[in-house]
Write a protein that holds these residues in place. Structure first.
Motif, PDB file in Angstrom:
ATOM      1  N   ASP A 258     -26.516  63.495  84.157  1.00 58.41           N
ATOM      2  CA  ASP A 258     -26.162  64.273  85.116  1.00 58.41           C
ATOM      3  C   ASP A 258     -24.916  65.148  85.154  1.00 58.41           C
ATOM      4  N   LYS A 259     -25.278  66.392  85.770  1.00 66.81           N
ATOM      5  CA  LYS A 259     -24.261  67.658  86.142  1.00 66.81           C
ATOM      6  C   LYS A 259     -23.498  67.245  85.300  1.00 66.81           C
ATOM      7  N   ASP A 260     -22.636  68.537  83.972  1.00 63.94           N
ATOM      8  CA  ASP A 260     -21.198  68.353  83.407  1.00 63.94           C
ATOM      9  C   ASP A 260     -21.578  67.947  82.885  1.00 63.94           C
ATOM     10  N   SER A 261     -21.557  67.055  82.433  1.00 60.24           N
ATOM     11  CA  SER A 261     -21.434  66.019  81.895  1.00 60.24           C
ATOM     12  C   SER A 261     -21.841  66.417  79.662  1.00 60.24           C
ATOM     13  N   TRP A 262     -21.435  65.846  78.803  1.00 63.26           N
ATOM     14  CA  TRP A 262     -21.609  66.345  77.374  1.00 63.26           C
ATOM     15  C   TRP A 262     -22.968  65.147  76.271  1.00 63.26           C
ATOM     16  N   VAL A 263     -23.364  66.065  76.122  1.00 64.49           N
ATOM     17  CA  VAL A 263     -24.658  65.218  74.879  1.00 64.49           C
ATOM     18  C   VAL A 263     -23.975  65.105  73.768  1.00 64.49           C
ATOM     19  N   ARG A 264     -23.608  64.362  72.979  1.00 63.02           N
ATOM     20  CA  ARG A 264     -23.430  64.534  70.973  1.00 63.02           C
ATOM     21  C   ARG A 264     -24.358  64.091  70.066  1.00 63.02           C
ATOM     22  N   VAL A 265     -25.169  65.170  69.017  1.00 63.15           N
ATOM     23  CA  VAL A 265     -25.355  64.949  68.231  1.00 63.15           C
ATOM     24  C   VAL A 265     -24.493  64.431  67.006  1.00 63.15           C
ATOM     25  N   GLY A 266     -24.621  63.807  65.940  1.00 60.28           N
ATOM     26  CA  GLY A 266     -24.209  63.165  65.404  1.00 60.28           C
ATOM     27  C   GLY A 266     -24.595  62.667  63.243  1.00 60.28           C
ATOM     28  N   LEU A 267     -24.815  63.140  62.418  1.00 61.95           N
ATOM     29  CA  LEU A 267     -24.377  62.611  61.102  1.00 61.95           C
ATOM     30  C   LEU A 267     -23.939  62.123  60.560  1.00 61.95           C
ATOM     31  N   ARG A 268     -24.042  60.731  60.057  1.00 64.94           N
ATOM     32  CA  ARG A 268     -23.352  59.949  58.993  1.00 64.94           C
ATOM     33  C   ARG A 268     -23.566  58.894  57.904  1.00 64.94           C
ATOM     34  N   HIS A 269     -23.059  59.295  57.478  1.00 64.29           N
ATOM     35  CA  HIS A 269     -23.605  57.855  56.437  1.00 64.29           C
ATOM     36  C   HIS A 269     -23.280  56.064  56.581  1.00 64.29           C
ATOM     37  N   THR A 270     -23.589  55.434  56.736  1.00 65.24           N
ATOM     38  CA  THR A 270     -23.623  53.832  57.098  1.00 65.24           C
ATOM     39  C   THR A 270     -22.020  53.296  55.776  1.00 65.24           C
ATOM     40  N   GLU A 271     -22.108  52.579  56.531  1.00 64.93           N
ATOM     41  CA  GLU A 271     -21.559  51.808  55.585  1.00 64.93           C
ATOM     42  C   GLU A 271     -22.615  51.312  53.930  1.00 64.93           C
ATOM     43  N   ASP A 272     -22.948  51.320  54.511  1.00 66.88           N
ATOM     44  CA  ASP A 272     -23.730  50.229  53.261  1.00 66.88           C
ATOM     45  C   ASP A 272     -25.148  51.501  52.821  1.00 66.88           C
ATOM     46  N   GLY A 273     -24.755  52.674  52.869  1.00 66.12           N
ATOM     47  CA  GLY A 273     -24.942  54.363  51.963  1.00 66.12           C
ATOM     48  C   GLY A 273     -26.434  54.920  52.822  1.00 66.12           C
ATOM     49  N   ARG A 274     -27.140  53.665  54.328  1.00 66.46           N
ATOM     50  CA  ARG A 274     -28.158  54.658  54.651  1.00 66.46           C
ATOM     51  C   ARG A 274     -27.024  56.241  55.127  1.00 66.46           C
ATOM     52  N   ILE A 275     -28.566  56.514  55.602  1.00 62.77           N
ATOM     53  CA  ILE A 275     -27.817  57.716  56.899  1.00 62.77           C
ATOM     54  C   ILE A 275     -27.844  57.817  58.087  1.00 62.77           C
ATOM     55  N   GLU A 276     -27.683  58.131  58.964  1.00 74.17           N
ATOM     56  CA  GLU A 276     -27.635  57.520  60.609  1.00 74.17           C
ATOM     57  C   GLU A 276     -27.362  58.741  61.077  1.00 74.17           C
ATOM     58  N   ILE A 277     -28.859  59.324  62.163  1.00 70.84           N
ATOM     59  CA  ILE A 277     -28.203  60.416  62.962  1.00 70.84           C
ATOM     60  C   ILE A 277     -28.509  59.100  64.820  1.00 70.84           C
ATOM     61  N   SER A 278     -27.108  60.167  65.483  1.00 70.84           N
ATOM     62  CA  SER A 278     -27.095  59.724  66.624  1.00 70.84           C
ATOM     63  C   SER A 278     -26.812  60.691  67.569  1.00 70.84           C
ATOM     64  N   VAL A 279     -28.146  60.370  68.881  1.00 76.06           N
ATOM     65  CA  VAL A 279     -27.596  60.976  69.991  1.00 76.06           C
ATOM     66  C   VAL A 279     -27.431  60.026  71.259  1.00 76.06           C
ATOM     67  N   ALA A 280     -25.759  60.651  71.441  1.00 77.32           N
ATOM     68  CA  ALA A 280     -25.564  59.730  72.213  1.00 77.32           C
ATOM     69  C   ALA A 280     -24.643  60.940  74.152  1.00 77.32           C
ATOM     70  N   ASP A 281     -25.100  60.082  75.189  1.00 79.31           N
ATOM     71  CA  ASP A 281     -25.046  60.654  76.654  1.00 79.31           C
ATOM     72  C   ASP A 281     -24.305  59.742  77.147  1.00 79.31           C
ATOM     73  N   HIS A 282     -23.852  60.399  78.328  1.00 82.68           N
ATOM     74  CA  HIS A 282     -23.143  59.850  79.029  1.00 82.68           C
ATOM     75  C   HIS A 282     -23.547  59.720  80.473  1.00 82.68           C
ATOM     76  N   GLY A 283     -25.260  59.712  80.370  1.00 81.82           N
ATOM     77  CA  GLY A 283     -25.958  59.670  81.470  1.00 81.82           C
ATOM     78  C   GLY A 283     -25.928  58.470  82.118  1.00 81.82           C
ATOM     79  N   ILE A 284     -27.325  58.128  82.992  1.00 81.25           N
ATOM     80  CA  ILE A 284     -27.657  57.074  83.668  1.00 81.25           C
ATOM     81  C   ILE A 284     -27.682  55.466  83.167  1.00 81.25           C
ATOM     82  N   GLY A 285     -27.372  55.949  81.662  1.00 76.60           N
ATOM     83  CA  GLY A 285     -28.478  54.473  81.029  1.00 76.60           C
ATOM     84  C   GLY A 285     -29.395  53.808  81.210  1.00 76.60           C
ATOM     85  N   ILE A 286     -29.968  52.842  80.056  1.00 78.68           N
ATOM     86  CA  ILE A 286     -31.076  52.434  80.633  1.00 78.68           C
ATOM     87  C   ILE A 286     -30.520  50.738  80.824  1.00 78.68           C
TER      88      ILE A 286
END
Ligand code: ADP
Length: 354
Positions: A258-286
């Motif tokens: 919805d309007k005035d909300s946020w979306v975050r793209v994140g990049l990090r290493h997981t604890e087991d050494g893999r790479i995680e790209i995340s896209v998080a929102d505050h939207g309507i959900g599934i």
């Protein structure tokens, strides 16, 4: 070719091979195929051969009993001189489909029965039929609208209404083009695999995607951010495919917020050494019940919202294929009314064998 005159492929006799060794080779060849093969003596009706697939049809006991009855009927028909095709299906689930062919063998002293499992072929046919029906529907709807809009425009004199009609024509054209672009993207990603791997800096790629999506985020009044934890994010990857996967996730996150909300793209290493790209929102959900189907082509939770926001129902299929081409996985966590996080998890080598 008969057992007592074994020949090579070129047709010449190979005296070094006895009829017995030839029969053994033939038996091994029949054991290697996926169809079940039975041979019955035509005079006595007795079974004289069955290959290894025939000994293990991979069915539950009651289903196997049903198939064996159908085979017996086919053999009885053949022994009586009636060589016709028989079919048999289990009730399932999963339903399995078989076809049973019979043929007189060689000098007609035996009957050969071949049982073919058509389950996978039938499933693929059904997927293809659904796909063609879906594509036709996806294109038919906007093309139908275009026809009507153009007709109305031709008779409309009010300049303001003409302008609105022209805008709608442009939007519908854009929708058709988007469906076609996504289909081409999906078909390329599916058929090519990840053939264009090159050293790819995921930090750089993340910035590119965020920049590319900024104007869509501004229009939707959604704040878009990118955060990186740690370093060492250069992997062997098909840059175009990963960009497409990330862009689709960010596009969805913006569309379903919805309007005035946020979306975050994140990049990090997981604890087991893999790479995680995340896209998080505050939207309507599934809704939970839809979570396992959203990666199917053309599946949408809310048809109307997807159409209204220019969705094609193909974005997550593109994401899934692009990620699997890199030996990665996609995870999703969502709560209705709270938000959704998609995570692409890649091997740190980018899917190359380390
Ligand atoms: P579409 O083009 O319709 O967005 P996708 O394949 O990208 O198609 O997504 C399939 C469906 O999954 C969408 O129609 C939507 O219902 C749901 N979906 C995907 N991403 C999100 C999200 N971030 N928030 C809520 N629903 C989502």
């Amino acid at each position: 070719m008969t057992p007592d005159s074994p020949t090579t492929r070129a047709g010449s006799t190979n005296p070094a091979r006895s009829a017995d060794s030839y029969a053994t080779c033939l038996g091994s060849a029949l054991d290697a195929i996926s169809q079940a093969v039975f041979i019955h003596d035509r005079e006595t009706g007795e079974p004289i051969f069955e290959n290894s697939t025939a000994r293990d049809l991979g069915l539950a006991r009651h289903e196997e009993a049903g198939l064996m009855r159908a085979i017996e009927e086919a053999v009885a028909d053949a022994l009586g001189g009636r060589f016709k095709k028989h079919s048999f299906s289990t009730f399932g689930p999963p339903r399995r489909d078989f076809v049973i062919h019979t043929k007189p063998a060689g000098d007609s002293s035996a009957v050969v029965t071949v049982v073919e499992d058509l389950t996978v072929r039938n499933q693929l046919d059904a997927i293809r039929r659904d796909f063609v029906a879906n594509v036709s529907h996806e294109l038919r709807t906007p093309i139908g609208a275009l026809g009507l809009l153009a007709e109305t425009l031709a008779y409309e004199e009010d300049p303001a209404v003409r302008q609105r009609l022209a805008n709608r024509i442009q939007n519908e054209t854009f929708r058709v083009a988007k469906v076609i672009d996504d289909l081409l993207d999906l078909s390329r990603i599916e058929s090519e695999g990840a053939t264009h791997k090159e050293p790819t800096d995921l930090v750089e790629l993340g910035h590119e995607v965020v920049e590319q999506m900024t104007s869509a985020a501004d229009t939707a009044r959604v704040e878009l951010g990118f955060s990186v934890e740690g370093a060492g994010f250069v992997i062997e990857a098909d840059r175009r495919q990963l960009r497409s996967a990330m862009a689709n996730l960010v596009d969805n996150a913006i569309k379903y917020s919805d309007k005035d909300s946020w979306v975050r793209v994140g990049l990090r290493h997981t604890e087991d050494g893999r790479i995680e790209i995340s896209v998080a929102d505050h939207g309507i959900g599934i809704p939970q019940k839809d979570l396992e189907r959203i990666f199917e082509r053309f599946y949408r939770v809310d048809q109307a919202r997807s159409r209204q926001t220019g969705g094609t129902g193909l974005g997550l299929s593109i994401v899934r294929h692009a990620v699997s081409n890199h030996n990665g996985i996609v995870e999703v966590e969502s709560r209705e009314g709270v938000g959704t996080t998609f995570r692409i998890i890649l091997p740190s080598t980018g899917g190359e064998q380390a």
